[in-house]
Design a protein around this motif. Structure first.
Motif, PDB file in Angstrom:
ATOM      1  N   ALA A 109      -0.660  -0.917   3.684  1.00  0.00           N
ATOM      2  CA  ALA A 109       0.438  -0.436   3.152  1.00  0.00           C
ATOM      3  C   ALA A 109       1.268  -0.381   3.768  1.00  0.00           C
ATOM      4  O   ALA A 109       2.944   0.367   4.163  1.00  0.00           O
ATOM      5  N   SER A 110       1.740  -1.169   5.864  1.00  0.00           N
ATOM      6  CA  SER A 110       3.009  -1.017   6.426  1.00  0.00           C
ATOM      7  C   SER A 110       3.287  -2.569   5.658  1.00  0.00           C
ATOM      8  O   SER A 110       4.471  -2.474   5.669  1.00  0.00           O
ATOM      9  N   LYS A 111       3.132  -3.651   4.554  1.00  0.00           N
ATOM     10  CA  LYS A 111       4.236  -3.799   3.754  1.00  0.00           C
ATOM     11  C   LYS A 111       4.965  -3.090   2.542  1.00  0.00           C
ATOM     12  O   LYS A 111       5.004  -4.040   1.147  1.00  0.00           O
ATOM     13  N   PHE A 112       4.355  -2.128   2.132  1.00  0.00           N
ATOM     14  CA  PHE A 112       5.135  -1.358   0.732  1.00  0.00           C
ATOM     15  C   PHE A 112       6.584  -1.400   0.435  1.00  0.00           C
ATOM     16  O   PHE A 112       7.233  -1.179   1.921  1.00  0.00           O
ATOM     17  N   GLU A 113       7.142  -1.110  -0.067  1.00  0.00           N
ATOM     18  CA  GLU A 113       8.399  -1.257   0.057  1.00  0.00           C
ATOM     19  C   GLU A 113       8.727   0.132   0.495  1.00  0.00           C
ATOM     20  O   GLU A 113       7.967   1.104   0.351  1.00  0.00           O
ATOM     21  N   HIS A 173       4.926   7.478  -0.002  1.00  0.00           N
ATOM     22  CA  HIS A 173       3.632   8.416   0.245  1.00  0.00           C
ATOM     23  C   HIS A 173       2.907   7.875  -0.319  1.00  0.00           C
ATOM     24  O   HIS A 173       1.372   7.983   0.454  1.00  0.00           O
ATOM     25  N   LEU A 174       3.046   6.841  -1.099  1.00  0.00           N
ATOM     26  CA  LEU A 174       1.219   5.970  -1.066  1.00  0.00           C
ATOM     27  C   LEU A 174       0.739   5.361  -0.244  1.00  0.00           C
ATOM     28  O   LEU A 174      -0.317   5.755   0.203  1.00  0.00           O
ATOM     29  N   SER A 175       1.789   4.967   0.861  1.00  0.00           N
ATOM     30  CA  SER A 175       1.263   4.558   2.185  1.00  0.00           C
ATOM     31  C   SER A 175       0.942   5.346   3.025  1.00  0.00           C
ATOM     32  O   SER A 175      -0.561   5.246   3.438  1.00  0.00           O
ATOM     33  N   GLY A 176       0.977   6.496   2.896  1.00  0.00           N
ATOM     34  CA  GLY A 176       0.703   7.654   3.922  1.00  0.00           C
ATOM     35  C   GLY A 176      -0.886   7.772   3.241  1.00  0.00           C
ATOM     36  O   GLY A 176      -2.217   8.335   3.202  1.00  0.00           O
ATOM     37  N   GLN A 177      -0.597   7.811   1.789  1.00  0.00           N
ATOM     38  CA  GLN A 177      -2.102   8.597   0.942  1.00  0.00           C
ATOM     39  C   GLN A 177      -3.267   7.178   1.609  1.00  0.00           C
ATOM     40  O   GLN A 177      -4.693   7.821   1.808  1.00  0.00           O
ATOM     41  N   ILE A 178      -2.876   5.840   1.339  1.00  0.00           N
ATOM     42  CA  ILE A 178      -3.640   5.060   0.689  1.00  0.00           C
ATOM     43  C   ILE A 178      -4.876   4.719   2.624  1.00  0.00           C
ATOM     44  O   ILE A 178      -5.610   4.695   2.990  1.00  0.00           O
ATOM     45  N   ILE A 179      -3.600   5.281   3.636  1.00  0.00           N
ATOM     46  CA  ILE A 179      -4.551   5.238   5.231  1.00  0.00           C
ATOM     47  C   ILE A 179      -5.368   6.475   5.215  1.00  0.00           C
ATOM     48  O   ILE A 179      -6.135   5.722   6.095  1.00  0.00           O
ATOM     49  N   ARG A 180      -4.782   7.178   4.776  1.00  0.00           N
ATOM     50  CA  ARG A 180      -5.794   8.379   4.634  1.00  0.00           C
ATOM     51  C   ARG A 180      -6.620   8.355   3.974  1.00  0.00           C
ATOM     52  O   ARG A 180      -8.163   8.088   4.298  1.00  0.00           O
ATOM     53  N   SER A 181      -6.841   7.688   2.849  1.00  0.00           N
ATOM     54  CA  SER A 181      -8.421   7.451   1.907  1.00  0.00           C
ATOM     55  C   SER A 181      -8.629   6.555   2.446  1.00  0.00           C
ATOM     56  O   SER A 181     -10.103   6.333   2.463  1.00  0.00           O
ATOM     57  N   GLY A 182      -7.921   4.782   2.583  1.00  0.00           N
ATOM     58  CA  GLY A 182      -8.851   4.171   2.971  1.00  0.00           C
ATOM     59  C   GLY A 182      -9.100   3.515   4.593  1.00  0.00           C
ATOM     60  O   GLY A 182     -10.034   3.225   5.303  1.00  0.00           O
ATOM     61  N   CYS A 237      -5.684   4.595  -5.477  1.00  0.00           N
ATOM     62  CA  CYS A 237      -4.808   4.467  -5.489  1.00  0.00           C
ATOM     63  C   CYS A 237      -4.110   2.617  -5.253  1.00  0.00           C
ATOM     64  O   CYS A 237      -2.817   2.493  -5.339  1.00  0.00           O
ATOM     65  N   LEU A 238      -4.845   1.715  -4.642  1.00  0.00           N
ATOM     66  CA  LEU A 238      -4.662  -0.142  -5.015  1.00  0.00           C
ATOM     67  C   LEU A 238      -4.366  -0.125  -6.584  1.00  0.00           C
ATOM     68  O   LEU A 238      -3.550  -1.229  -6.506  1.00  0.00           O
ATOM     69  N   LYS A 239      -5.159   0.333  -7.555  1.00  0.00           N
ATOM     70  CA  LYS A 239      -4.111  -0.513  -8.792  1.00  0.00           C
ATOM     71  C   LYS A 239      -2.908   0.699  -9.135  1.00  0.00           C
ATOM     72  O   LYS A 239      -2.201  -0.095  -8.857  1.00  0.00           O
ATOM     73  N   ILE A 240      -2.772   1.982  -9.005  1.00  0.00           N
ATOM     74  CA  ILE A 240      -1.417   2.163  -8.610  1.00  0.00           C
ATOM     75  C   ILE A 240      -0.507   1.654  -8.511  1.00  0.00           C
ATOM     76  O   ILE A 240       0.300   0.788  -9.050  1.00  0.00           O
ATOM     77  N   ALA A 289       2.899  -0.618 -10.118  1.00  0.00           N
ATOM     78  CA  ALA A 289       3.776   0.285 -10.187  1.00  0.00           C
ATOM     79  C   ALA A 289       4.648  -1.380  -8.593  1.00  0.00           C
ATOM     80  O   ALA A 289       5.934  -0.975  -9.201  1.00  0.00           O
ATOM     81  N   ASN A 290       3.669  -2.205  -8.526  1.00  0.00           N
ATOM     82  CA  ASN A 290       4.784  -3.424  -8.365  1.00  0.00           C
ATOM     83  C   ASN A 290       5.092  -2.447  -7.078  1.00  0.00           C
ATOM     84  O   ASN A 290       6.788  -3.112  -6.198  1.00  0.00           O
ATOM     85  N   LEU A 291       4.312  -1.785  -6.123  1.00  0.00           N
ATOM     86  CA  LEU A 291       4.681  -1.226  -4.820  1.00  0.00           C
ATOM     87  C   LEU A 291       4.469  -2.508  -3.705  1.00  0.00           C
ATOM     88  O   LEU A 291       4.769  -1.505  -2.326  1.00  0.00           O
ATOM     89  N   SER A 292       4.247  -3.306  -4.062  1.00  0.00           N
ATOM     90  CA  SER A 292       4.052  -4.224  -2.821  1.00  0.00           C
ATOM     91  C   SER A 292       3.718  -5.652  -3.054  1.00  0.00           C
ATOM     92  O   SER A 292       3.439  -6.481  -4.359  1.00  0.00           O
ATOM     93  N   LEU A 293       4.186  -6.811  -2.441  1.00  0.00           N
ATOM     94  CA  LEU A 293       4.199  -8.157  -3.228  1.00  0.00           C
ATOM     95  C   LEU A 293       3.140  -8.766  -2.383  1.00  0.00           C
ATOM     96  O   LEU A 293       2.914  -9.984  -2.565  1.00  0.00           O
TER      97      LEU A 293
END
Length: 118
Positions: free
Chosen positions: A21-25, A32-41, A77-80, A84-88
């Motif tokens: 999550a720390s490496k998302f765009e 949004h997805l960074s916060g979401q995946i940190i909560r659920s993960g 969330c990981l699949k999204i 969506a190419n939100l992380s390299l």
């Protein structure tokens, strides 16, 4: 696998999710997805700790079910994020997807066993 080994896997998984999550765009979707995946993960590790102190078998099954729901949410969330190419950081995303699939299987099996032992 014993309780401590599963707890350690959940903690390692939570740490991987935080790294991913720390490496998302840095845009609206990434934030949004960074916060979401940190909560659920990270939730499964915390809820598993609660499950170990369950007040009854029914309470244990419920808390394990919460872990399972959070793991499934994290997988979607990981699949999204991947789609969506939100992380390299594809290596850690792939690692996280593999691990979350294994953890889901472990929790499904554990819940099924617990229900059969009521």
């Amino acid at each position: 696998m014993n309780k401590q080994e599963l707890e350690n896997r959940l903690i390692d998984f939570a740490a991987t999710i935080i790294i991913v999550a720390s490496k998302f765009e840095k845009n609206y979707a990434g934030n949004h997805l960074s916060g979401q995946i940190i909560r659920s993960g990270t939730s499964p590790a915390l809820n598993y700790g609660e499950a170990q102190s369950a007040e009854s078998k029914k309470d244990f099954i419920h808390k394990m079910g919460v872990c399972l729901k959070e793991l499934r949410e994290t997988f979607v969330c990981l699949k999204i994020i991947e789609k969506a190419n939100l992380s390299l950081d594809l290596g850690n995303i792939s690692k996280a997807k593999t691990e979350v699939n294994e953890l889901i299987s472990i929790f499904v099996s554990s819940i099924k066993t617990s229900k059969n032992n009521i």
